[in-house]
Design a protein around this motif. Structure first.
Motif, PDB file in Angstrom:
ATOM      1  N   ALA A   1       1.012  -1.441  -0.168  1.00  0.00           N
ATOM      2  CA  ALA A   1      -0.070   0.221   0.117  1.00  0.00           C
ATOM      3  C   ALA A   1       0.871   1.815  -0.154  1.00  0.00           C
ATOM      4  N   ILE A   2       1.533   1.459   0.681  1.00  0.00           N
ATOM      5  CA  ILE A   2       2.639   1.913   1.081  1.00  0.00           C
ATOM      6  C   ILE A   2       3.713   2.751  -0.613  1.00  0.00           C
ATOM      7  N   VAL A   3       3.478   1.794  -0.766  1.00  0.00           N
ATOM      8  CA  VAL A   3       4.836   1.758  -2.769  1.00  0.00           C
ATOM      9  C   VAL A   3       3.851   2.178  -3.820  1.00  0.00           C
ATOM     10  N   ALA A   4       2.519   1.952  -3.623  1.00  0.00           N
ATOM     11  CA  ALA A   4       1.515   2.044  -4.090  1.00  0.00           C
ATOM     12  C   ALA A   4       0.611   4.075  -4.224  1.00  0.00           C
ATOM     13  N   VAL A   5       0.931   4.496  -2.760  1.00  0.00           N
ATOM     14  CA  VAL A   5       0.471   5.728  -2.752  1.00  0.00           C
ATOM     15  C   VAL A   5       1.896   6.159  -2.821  1.00  0.00           C
ATOM     16  N   ALA A   6       2.351   6.475  -3.186  1.00  0.00           N
ATOM     17  CA  ALA A   6       4.185   7.220  -3.048  1.00  0.00           C
ATOM     18  C   ALA A   6       3.868   6.481  -4.558  1.00  0.00           C
ATOM     19  N   GLU A   7       4.608   5.990  -5.160  1.00  0.00           N
ATOM     20  CA  GLU A   7       3.974   6.247  -6.062  1.00  0.00           C
ATOM     21  C   GLU A   7       3.137   7.216  -6.696  1.00  0.00           C
ATOM     22  N   LYS A   8       2.132   6.884  -6.477  1.00  0.00           N
ATOM     23  CA  LYS A   8       0.443   8.134  -6.620  1.00  0.00           C
ATOM     24  C   LYS A   8       1.261   9.375  -6.848  1.00  0.00           C
ATOM     25  N   HIS A   9       1.620  10.120  -5.522  1.00  0.00           N
ATOM     26  CA  HIS A   9       2.229  10.866  -5.150  1.00  0.00           C
ATOM     27  C   HIS A   9       3.639  11.863  -5.745  1.00  0.00           C
ATOM     28  N   GLU A  10       3.877  10.066  -7.156  1.00  0.00           N
ATOM     29  CA  GLU A  10       5.822  10.825  -6.770  1.00  0.00           C
ATOM     30  C   GLU A  10       6.502  10.777  -6.002  1.00  0.00           C
ATOM     31  N   VAL A  11       6.725  10.063  -4.379  1.00  0.00           N
ATOM     32  CA  VAL A  11       7.591   9.924  -4.036  1.00  0.00           C
ATOM     33  C   VAL A  11       8.757   8.751  -3.580  1.00  0.00           C
ATOM     34  N   LEU A  12       7.906   8.598  -4.965  1.00  0.00           N
ATOM     35  CA  LEU A  12       9.616   6.882  -5.038  1.00  0.00           C
ATOM     36  C   LEU A  12      10.940   7.242  -5.609  1.00  0.00           C
ATOM     37  N   SER A  13      12.233   6.905  -4.958  1.00  0.00           N
ATOM     38  CA  SER A  13      13.206   7.343  -5.443  1.00  0.00           C
ATOM     39  C   SER A  13      13.240   7.154  -7.244  1.00  0.00           C
ATOM     40  N   ASN A  14      12.354   5.866  -7.228  1.00  0.00           N
ATOM     41  CA  ASN A  14      12.927   5.578  -8.858  1.00  0.00           C
ATOM     42  C   ASN A  14      11.818   5.023  -9.683  1.00  0.00           C
ATOM     43  N   ALA A  15      11.468   6.284  -9.668  1.00  0.00           N
ATOM     44  CA  ALA A  15       9.829   6.904  -9.749  1.00  0.00           C
ATOM     45  C   ALA A  15      10.827   7.199 -11.167  1.00  0.00           C
TER      46      ALA A  15
END
Ligand SMILES: Cc1ncc(COP(=O)(O)O)c(C=O)c1O
Length: 396
Positions: A382-396
């Motif tokens: 869930a954290i990864v999905a929400v982080a992806e949506k909010h563009e806070v993933l370091s490997n996005a």
């Protein structure tokens, strides 16, 4: 009613900015899974229930027995008629656990910190304190008449500077959190012990997030860093790993404890701990001492969670502590992410200003020994999905 209009206007501003904190209503006990009103069962990922003892049957049974044997409350402060045999037993058990001479119980660790500095640090003394120390330490120090000197967070050179600046004082008390609760980072205790000794300063560690959590046997930050027994005194809480209920204490040399018992205002003028909390806390210490797997499970879960999140591109503050902060930056964004996580079945609070500095809002994950791998995997997904949506993933 100008006061009320002032307050209402500020609340409206916070509401409009999306920074208003909201309190979710839980309908169940604290645990790895909780029932939240309107949301159903969710994974709790933001509590200080590090060892999973908050609803442990052994502790609940001890608390129930305490109420049968010793009643619900004492209707008094300690020195009037609020001390039962079990209060002394708990103080002695805590002293044994920490390897200290004696302990004084307080209604909370907030009270322990509030009641320490104003009592023992007078005009001719000094208090040297880490800038990121907990709010209870900051407020507690404000109440003291002593000279105050802050040093930069965990900065050994600046710590030395602060001690040098106060070396003319009669006595110097050094105060640091063992674990910084918004960071999950540890104080550099080995260096601080040596430097404090050079300046003949008295080192106190608030180990609220270390007690029951760190070190092989859960004895805290000093054990984790190989310096157990070398801290002059500790304050800590019964409200986190040690059962999660309420209460705090100061533990250290007997003359310090004896003096606080005579003069410390939150001890003298606030009610004694209720029997259920005292017996529950004793049961918690028994559990930790007799079953090392609580601490081991917590460590294993933390290592797993940190490694998995990092591998999936979520940047977390590095470390070993079950406090695992994910820095988001903007307060409204952190709060929005927290709400989305709740919709996905994960209870994870967002913290913003003034709890943390402006621009450093975060989601603070906290791992428990009671989490299963399945709980952790669901939370990570869930954290990864929400982080992806909010563009806070370091490997996005
Ligand atoms: C470092 C630290 N000290 C003191 C406290 C206060 O503890 P209590 O809830 O027992 O007042 C906390 C709780 O958040 C804490 O994190």
């Amino acid at each position: 009613m100008t006061l009320i209009s002032t307050l209402s206007a500020e609340l409206d501003e916070m509401r409009a900015a999306g920074t208003l904190k909201r309190e979710l209503l839980m309908k169940s006990a604290q645990g790895p899974i909780v029932e939240v009103e309107g949301k159903g069962e969710v994974i709790m990922l933001t509590s200080n229930n590090y060892l999973g003892l908050a609803d442990h049957p052994v502790i609940v049974e001890a608390a129930e027995k305490a109420e049968r044997d010793y009643g619900y409350g004492l209707a008094s402060v300690r020195f009037i008629c609020g001390t039962q045999t079990i209060h002394r037993t708990l103080e002695e058990r805590i002293a044994q656990f920490f390897g200290t001479e004696d302990t004084i119980l307080y209604g909370s660790c907030w009270n322990a910190n509030e009641g320490l500095f104003q009592t023992v640090a007078l005009e001719q003394d000094a208090i040297v304190s880490d800038e990121l120390n907990h709010a209870s330490i900051i407020d507690g120090i404000r109440l003291a008449k002593a000279r105050k000197e802050r040093f930069k967070n965990r900065d050994v050179a600046d710590f030395r500077r602060a001690l040098e600046a106060t070396k003319e004082s009669r006595n110097t008390i050094v105060m640091t959190d063992g674990v910084f609760s918004m960071e999950g980072s540890l104080a550099p205790l080995p260096e601080m012990i040596d430097i404090a000794k050079e300046y003949d300063a008295f080192l106190v560690v608030d180990d609220s997030h270390g007690t029951g959590v760190l070190g092989k046997t859960g004895r805290g930050t000093a054990e984790e860093m190989g310096v157990a027994g070398k801290i002059d005194a500790h304050t800590s809480t019964l409200g986190k790993a040690l059962g999660g209920s309420h209460g705090g204490f100061t533990t250290g040399p007997k003359p310090l404890v004896d003096y606080l018992r005579q003069k410390s205002r939150p001890y003298l003028f606030s009610n004694t701990l209720p029997p259920a909390v005292v017996m529950g806390s004793l049961a918690a210490i028994d559990l930790i001492e007799n079953d090392p797997s609580f601490v081991t499970r917590l460590r294993d879960n933390t290592t797993y969670f940190r490694a998995q999140l990092t591998a999936k591109g979520v940047t977390v503050r590095p470390g070993i502590h079950p406090i695992v902060p994910i820095i988001i930056g903007d307060t409204a964004k952190a709060i929005a992410m927290s709400a989305e996580l709740l919709d996905r079945g994960i209870y994870l609070s967002g913290f913003g200003f003034p709890v943390v500095p402006q621009g450093a809002a975060r989601l603070r994950c906290q791992i428990s020994a009671a989490h299963t791998r399945e709980h952790l995997d669901r939370a990570i997904e869930a954290i990864v999905a929400v982080a992806e949506k909010h563009e806070v993933l370091s490997n996005a």
